[in-house]
Design a protein around this motif. Sequence first.
Motif, PDB file in Angstrom:
ATOM      1  N   PHE A  73      -3.087  -5.973  -3.352  1.00 30.44           N
ATOM      2  CA  PHE A  73      -2.986  -4.578  -3.780  1.00 30.44           C
ATOM      3  C   PHE A  73      -4.371  -3.968  -3.820  1.00 30.44           C
ATOM      4  CE2 PHE A  73      -2.619  -1.358  -7.262  1.00 30.44           C
ATOM      5  CZ  PHE A  73      -1.724  -0.502  -6.613  1.00 30.44           C
ATOM      6  N   GLY A  74      -4.553  -2.858  -3.120  1.00 31.95           N
ATOM      7  CA  GLY A  74      -5.848  -2.207  -3.060  1.00 31.95           C
ATOM      8  C   GLY A  74      -5.874  -0.895  -3.818  1.00 31.95           C
ATOM      9  N   VAL A  75      -7.013  -0.594  -4.416  1.00 30.61           N
ATOM     10  CA  VAL A  75      -7.238   0.687  -5.079  1.00 30.61           C
ATOM     11  C   VAL A  75      -8.452   1.320  -4.404  1.00 30.61           C
ATOM     12  CG1 VAL A  75      -7.739   1.869  -7.245  1.00 30.61           C
ATOM     13  CG2 VAL A  75      -6.309  -0.192  -7.257  1.00 30.61           C
ATOM     14  N   PHE A  76      -8.227   2.453  -3.749  1.00 28.01           N
ATOM     15  CA  PHE A  76      -9.287   3.127  -3.002  1.00 28.01           C
ATOM     16  C   PHE A  76      -9.837   4.282  -3.825  1.00 28.01           C
ATOM     17  CE2 PHE A  76     -10.804   6.432  -0.093  1.00 28.01           C
ATOM     18  CZ  PHE A  76     -11.734   5.707   0.630  1.00 28.01           C
ATOM     19  N   LEU A  77     -11.130   4.202  -4.159  1.00 33.31           N
ATOM     20  CA  LEU A  77     -11.794   5.249  -4.914  1.00 33.31           C
ATOM     21  C   LEU A  77     -12.295   6.308  -3.930  1.00 33.31           C
ATOM     22  CD1 LEU A  77     -12.983   6.465  -7.484  1.00 33.31           C
ATOM     23  CD2 LEU A  77     -14.957   4.927  -7.221  1.00 33.31           C
ATOM     24  N   ALA A  78     -11.602   7.429  -3.863  1.00 40.05           N
ATOM     25  CA  ALA A  78     -11.948   8.499  -2.927  1.00 40.05           C
ATOM     26  C   ALA A  78     -12.912   9.471  -3.597  1.00 40.05           C
ATOM     27  CB  ALA A  78     -10.688   9.233  -2.477  1.00 40.05           C
ATOM     28  N   ARG A  79     -13.872   9.959  -2.837  1.00 38.04           N
ATOM     29  CA  ARG A  79     -14.854  10.915  -3.348  1.00 38.04           C
ATOM     30  C   ARG A  79     -14.782  12.191  -2.515  1.00 38.04           C
ATOM     31  NH1 ARG A  79     -18.232   7.486  -6.209  1.00 38.04           N
ATOM     32  NH2 ARG A  79     -18.166   5.310  -5.541  1.00 38.04           N
ATOM     33  N   ARG A  80     -15.250  13.291  -3.115  1.00 42.45           N
ATOM     34  CA  ARG A  80     -15.252  14.550  -2.366  1.00 42.45           C
ATOM     35  C   ARG A  80     -16.147  14.474  -1.136  1.00 42.45           C
ATOM     36  NH1 ARG A  80     -16.348  18.878  -7.057  1.00 42.45           N
ATOM     37  NH2 ARG A  80     -17.554  17.106  -7.823  1.00 42.45           N
ATOM     38  N   ASP A  81     -17.236  13.700  -1.250  1.00 49.30           N
ATOM     39  CA  ASP A  81     -18.135  13.569  -0.107  1.00 49.30           C
ATOM     40  C   ASP A  81     -17.804  12.358   0.762  1.00 49.30           C
ATOM     41  OD1 ASP A  81     -18.850  11.726  -1.993  1.00 49.30           O
ATOM     42  OD2 ASP A  81     -21.000  11.867  -1.628  1.00 49.30           O
ATOM     43  N   GLN A  82     -16.787  11.570   0.353  1.00 47.82           N
ATOM     44  CA  GLN A  82     -16.399  10.401   1.126  1.00 47.82           C
ATOM     45  C   GLN A  82     -14.894  10.178   0.983  1.00 47.82           C
ATOM     46  OE1 GLN A  82     -18.330   6.766  -0.063  1.00 47.82           O
ATOM     47  NE2 GLN A  82     -18.152   5.845   1.944  1.00 47.82           N
ATOM     48  N   PRO A  83     -14.086  11.140   1.441  1.00 51.75           N
ATOM     49  CA  PRO A  83     -12.639  11.008   1.295  1.00 51.75           C
ATOM     50  C   PRO A  83     -12.067   9.977   2.257  1.00 51.75           C
ATOM     51  CG  PRO A  83     -13.156  12.929   2.607  1.00 51.75           C
ATOM     52  CD  PRO A  83     -14.476  12.365   2.142  1.00 51.75           C
ATOM     53  N   LEU A  84     -10.793   9.727   2.121  1.00 55.99           N
ATOM     54  CA  LEU A  84     -10.098   8.835   3.037  1.00 55.99           C
ATOM     55  C   LEU A  84     -10.009   9.531   4.392  1.00 55.99           C
ATOM     56  CD1 LEU A  84      -8.646   6.107   3.152  1.00 55.99           C
ATOM     57  CD2 LEU A  84      -6.542   7.271   2.508  1.00 55.99           C
ATOM     58  N   GLY A  85     -10.820   9.095   5.338  1.00 57.52           N
ATOM     59  CA  GLY A  85     -10.938   9.782   6.615  1.00 57.52           C
ATOM     60  C   GLY A  85      -9.847   9.434   7.603  1.00 57.52           C
ATOM     61  N   ASP A  86     -10.019   9.949   8.819  1.00 60.10           N
ATOM     62  CA  ASP A  86      -9.057   9.685   9.879  1.00 60.10           C
ATOM     63  C   ASP A  86      -8.962   8.179  10.123  1.00 60.10           C
ATOM     64  OD1 ASP A  86      -8.709  12.385  10.164  1.00 60.10           O
ATOM     65  OD2 ASP A  86     -10.119  12.582  11.840  1.00 60.10           O
ATOM     66  N   GLY A  87      -7.758   7.689  10.163  1.00 53.85           N
ATOM     67  CA  GLY A  87      -7.548   6.260  10.361  1.00 53.85           C
ATOM     68  C   GLY A  87      -7.705   5.440   9.112  1.00 53.85           C
ATOM     69  N   GLY A  88      -8.083   6.081   8.000  1.00 50.50           N
ATOM     70  CA  GLY A  88      -8.298   5.341   6.759  1.00 50.50           C
ATOM     71  C   GLY A  88      -7.043   4.681   6.230  1.00 50.50           C
ATOM     72  N   GLU A  89      -5.928   5.402   6.288  1.00 53.10           N
ATOM     73  CA  GLU A  89      -4.674   4.840   5.797  1.00 53.10           C
ATOM     74  C   GLU A  89      -4.285   3.601   6.597  1.00 53.10           C
ATOM     75  OE1 GLU A  89      -1.547   7.654   5.508  1.00 53.10           O
ATOM     76  OE2 GLU A  89      -2.660   9.038   4.224  1.00 53.10           O
ATOM     77  N   LEU A  90      -4.473   3.669   7.923  1.00 53.21           N
ATOM     78  CA  LEU A  90      -4.149   2.517   8.768  1.00 53.21           C
ATOM     79  C   LEU A  90      -5.019   1.325   8.405  1.00 53.21           C
ATOM     80  CD1 LEU A  90      -2.707   1.174  11.128  1.00 53.21           C
ATOM     81  CD2 LEU A  90      -4.387   2.220  12.666  1.00 53.21           C
TER      82      LEU A  90
END
Length: 221
Positions: A172-189
Motif C-alpha cells: 500500500f502506497g501513500v503519495f505525498l503530492a505537492r503544488r510544485d510536484q503533483p502527480l504528473g503524467d503517467g504517475g498513476e500508472l
Amino acid sequence: DAVRMRRNRFLDEGRLDRSRLVGAYKGDQTVFYQESPADDDTSLCASLLLDLSGSMRKEAESGELYAATSALSEAFTTLQMRHEVRAFNNETYEIKTMNDPALEDRRAEALFHSDGGTEMNESAALVRTSLLGRAERNKLLLCLSDGDLNGTDHSPSCAETKALREAGALTFGVFLARRDQPLGDGGELKLDEIYGKGNWVEIKTIDEFPQKVARRIADLF
C-alpha cells in the motif's frame, strides 16, 4: 478482540478464557486459551517504509515526518501489532526492528534529515525478507513517498513489491503530492506498477499519512 476467529481453548495454561469463569471457580483447570499468530485470522505485521530523499526536507527537518511515524508506531504497539520502520534515499536505513518495543531516539534521529535521490529497491528487498519470515497471517508494506523513483530504480523496486504480493503480502502506497510536484503524467500508472492497481492513495499534507494507513488497516479487517 471482537474479530478474532480462532483460539486454542480448554488448555491448562495460557490466558484466562473469561467465558469459562464459572468453571474456574468450580476448580476446572482447563479454562485457558492460547492465541497463535499463525492461527489468528486477524494477526498482522507491518513494515513502514519512508522516503528520506532531498524533496522530503521540509517534512523531515520540521519534525512532521517523525510525528506521523511515531503516531503510527505507538498505535501499532497499542494494538500489539509487530512492525518495523525503514527509510530510503540513496541509502537504506533501519529505524525500528520488528522486535524493538518502541522507536529509539538514537535511530529515529534519521527521520529529521533528508538528502539524495529516491532509490527504494534495496529497502524493498529487506522488507520482503523481513515480512515473509513472519508467522502472522496478514503482512503489509506501507510506503510513503513524494516523487518518482530514480529512473533505474523503478523496475527493480516493482519486481520486489510484485514478489511480495505474489507471496501473499499486501502493498500500500501513500503519495505525498505537492503544488510544485503533483502527480504528473503517467504517475498513476507508475504507482499502480509499484503497489498494484489501486493500492495507493494521494495526500496533500504529511499529517494525513497516519489517517490513510489506519483506514487501510480497518478496510483490511
